[in-house]
Write an enzyme that holds these catalytic residues in place. Structure first.
Site, PDB file in Angstrom:
ATOM      1  N   ASP A 207       0.833  -1.195   0.000  1.00 14.86           N
ATOM      2  CA  ASP A 207       0.000   0.000   0.000  1.00 14.86           C
ATOM      3  C   ASP A 207       0.877   1.258   0.000  1.00 14.86           C
ATOM      4  OD1 ASP A 207      -2.789   1.006   0.394  1.00 14.86           O
ATOM      5  OD2 ASP A 207      -1.928   1.889   2.193  1.00 14.86           O
TER       6      ASP A 207
ATOM      7  N   GLU B 294      14.750 -15.187   0.001  1.00 14.57           N
ATOM      8  CA  GLU B 294      15.168 -16.274   0.887  1.00 14.57           C
ATOM      9  C   GLU B 294      14.138 -17.402   0.860  1.00 14.57           C
ATOM     10  OE1 GLU B 294      15.887 -14.813   4.840  1.00 14.57           O
ATOM     11  OE2 GLU B 294      17.092 -13.162   4.050  1.00 14.57           O
TER      12      GLU B 294
HETATM   13  C1  BGC Z   1      -5.490   2.140  -0.392  1.00  9.25           C
HETATM   14  C2  BGC Z   1      -6.644   2.949   0.101  1.00  9.25           C
HETATM   15  C3  BGC Z   1      -6.260   3.579   1.430  1.00  9.25           C
HETATM   16  C4  BGC Z   1      -4.926   4.332   1.344  1.00  9.25           C
HETATM   17  C5  BGC Z   1      -4.341   4.630   2.687  1.00  9.25           C
HETATM   18  C6  BGC Z   1      -4.501   3.264  -0.617  1.00  9.25           C
HETATM   19  O1  BGC Z   1      -3.912   3.484  -1.650  1.00  9.25           O
HETATM   20  O2  BGC Z   1      -5.751   1.429  -1.566  1.00  9.25           O
HETATM   21  O3  BGC Z   1      -7.804   2.192   0.219  1.00  9.25           O
HETATM   22  O4  BGC Z   1      -7.252   4.473   1.801  1.00  9.25           O
HETATM   23  O5  BGC Z   1      -3.978   3.600   0.639  1.00  9.25           O
HETATM   24  O6  BGC Z   1      -3.853   3.468   3.265  1.00  9.25           O
END
Ligand code: BGC
Length: 556
Positions: free
Chosen positions: A217, A267
């Site tokens: 993310d 790993e």
């Molecule tokens: C996720 C979102 C989230 C954000 C903050 C993003 O890009 O896909 O759903 O709100 O990251 O974590």
């Protein structure tokens, strides 16, 4: 000729191929909205395990699970209290193990979402930071700064959070902390070695449990240059045009972190995969996809394109050329949990004034008219284009049912901070996160035994899995057929455009597999060969508008 005629077969098989992710069909599950096994109205891990047969029949290679960690749901689970545990409403660590086993038994890999840019404000580290002094080691895991102005009552900078409002929040002793997203999502300081070491522990924790890969993310946000004075918001470079000089997006140092992770992933046997969610200019994307880094990065260009032949051709050509030049794997996405479902985007006026459905997200009365049938028809054609492209395809739960966005959720049920932080000016992302309809009946159409956490509209009944599984012309059957066919047809990364008219997208893959989509307003001839799939019935042997087909050489 009707739609969805398929040839070939080929069940999912989990091979030892270390590069499986380069050509995979990956299905995103938003856990709270997939299947509810315990009747509390919220989807859970055991619910997903109970539907593994559905995923097997769909034919996907991997499931990507959005966050299932303990969370107060300030941002749909992307506010993580503890990265090495499961939210009790979703299950336990044993349930993760059961899901891994059930998926692996049918040849499906599991990719999980990790959220390294921030924790939640309920995370033990953040509580410790609040309880400790300014300047303490506990505060240095995050980004705490003194305020500005004579009494420090103004934030350290005028940076704005992505959900609206200031990116800094003040704590009782007067200091401020940085949060690029909601106030409940304090940013970690990745120059802190404790943060780096702990996250490697997290990656090992899941890799050791048999998780096959990670979706990272906000992968472009971890490295930050926080030397003061801070650049005023008005002077910050456009993050999408950045050259590494933005103080918090897409800095070059971020790749040092991923080089460390790659070492860790390698790993394992097979090496764990990773895909970056990095909203960066396409020329900067290959660095995230480097074999020395995460290996793969999402390309959101199709998701951002209108239903327009030039936009779509551009998105495809740019990425294919770049992949040829850099060796980076290709990824394609039409929908995810952050965007208006593509059936809806394609049913909105495509006149250039509508930014891929964003305007439709506004709840201020400007909602443009939606043509539901047209949107669904185009969405069916779009997936035949998507699945014929080289590389990997990321699908979002419910798109295989042709679901539209649920645009009329009552304001009081909205959960997304985009809606709540904007005081209702935006509808936010809940409309694509409504629990799936499995059956025609029941309090949540087979999702579970209780009313779902977001209400399902009446039109979900006809879109349900039960209805569509029984209809050979349904969107569900089209997805199943297309994924099965693709498995037998697409075994290289080659693709060539066919010269054709401007409103037609037409390309050929190795072995002579052709995909053609008519985006014009009149029917066109179908190329010679055997038609294996069409997104809608032919009209007098011609390919109608907003329709796609797959063709293979006669006799093959
Ligand atoms: C996720 C979102 C989230 C954000 C903050 C993003 O890009 O896909 O759903 O709100 O990251 O974590």
């Amino acid at each position: 000729m009707t739609g969805n005629v398929a040839t070939g077969s080929g069940d999912a098989m989990m091979t030892d191929d270390a590069q499986w992710w380069r050509r995979a069909v990956v299905y995103q599950v938003y856990p709270r909205s997939f299947a509810d096994s315990n009747g509390d109205g919220i989807g859970d891990l055991a619910g997903i395990t109970s539907r593994v047969g559905y995923l097997r029949d769909l034919g996907v290679d991997a499931v990507w699970l959005s966050p299932f960690y303990p969370s107060a749901l300030a941002d749909g689970g992307y506010d993580v209290d503890d990265h090495r545990d499961v939210d009790r409403t979703l299950g336990t660590l044993d349930d993760v193990d059961d899901l891994v086993t059930a998926l692996h038994d049918v040849g499906i890999r599991l990719v999980i979402d990790v959220v390294p840019n921030h924790t939640s404000d309920r995370h033990a580290w953040f509580r410790e930071a609040l309880a400790d002094q300014p300047g303490s080691a506990a505060r240095e895991r995050y980004v705490f700064r003194d305020g500005t102005g004579a009494d420090g009552s103004r934030p350290p900078s005028d940076w704005q959070s992505l959900f609206g409002g200031p990116a800094w929040t003040r704590v009782p002793d007067g200091q401020w902390y940085l949060h690029l997203f909601a106030p409940q999502q304090p940013d970690l300081d990745w120059s802190n070695h404790e943060v780096r070491d702990d996250f490697r522990r997290t990656l090992r924790f899941w890799a050791d449990r048999g998780v096959d890969g990670f979706r990272v993310d906000v992968a472009h946000g971890l490295a930050k240059d926080l030397t003061e004075p801070f650049t005023p918001a008005s002077d910050l470079p456009d993050p999408m045009l950045a050259d590494g000089s933005h103080p918090y997006w897409d800095r070059d140092e971020v790749h040092d972190i991923y080089a460390e992770w790659r070492h860790l992933f390698n790993e394992y046997d097979p090496p764990r995969s990773a895909v970056a969610e990095a909203s960066v200019h396409h020329t900067r994307r290959p660095r995230y996809a480097s074999p020395d880094g995460l290996g793969q990065a999402f390309n959101f260009d199709l998701l951002a394109a209108r239903w327009d032949p030039d936009d779509l051709r551009d998105a495809i050509s740019t990425n294919v050329a770049q992949s040829t030049a850099t060796g980076a794997s290709l990824t394609w996405v039409l929908s995810n949990h952050d965007s208006v479902r593509h059936a809806t985007r394609y049913g909105l006026p495509q006149d250039g004034d509508h930014d891929v459905g964003q305007e439709w997200l506004l709840s201020n009365g400007t909602t443009p008219a939606l043509d539901r049938d047209l949107g669904r028809r185009r969405a069916r054609a779009a997936v035949l284009l998507l699945l014929a492209l080289p590389g990997s395809a990321y699908l979002y739960q419910g798109e295989e049912l042709g679901l539209h966005e649920v645009g009329d959720l009552p304001r009081h049920v909205l959960q997304d901070p985009l809606a709540t932080q904007s005081g209702g000016a935006q509808k936010g992302r809940d409309g694509c996160r409504v629990p799936l309809p499995w059956t025609r009946e029941g309090p949540s159409l087979g999702f579970g035994d209780a009313p779902p956490h977001l209400p399902q509209p009446d039109w979900f009944v006809d879109a349900s899995v039960a209805v569509q599984a029984a209809d050979p012309h349904s969107t569900l059957r089209l997805y199943r057929d297309a994924i099965r066919c693709r498995r037998t047809l697409g075994d290289t990364d080659e693709m060539q455009w066919h010269d054709s008219t401007p409103d037609v997208l037409h390309f050929v893959r190795s072995g002579g597999w052709q995909a053609i989509a008519n985006l014009g307003s009149t029917p066109i001839p179908v190329p010679d060969g055997t038609i294996v799939l069409t997104s809608a019935p032919l009209l007098d042997s011609l390919l109608p508008p907003d329709t796609a087909a797959w063709i293979i050489p006669n006799g093959s």
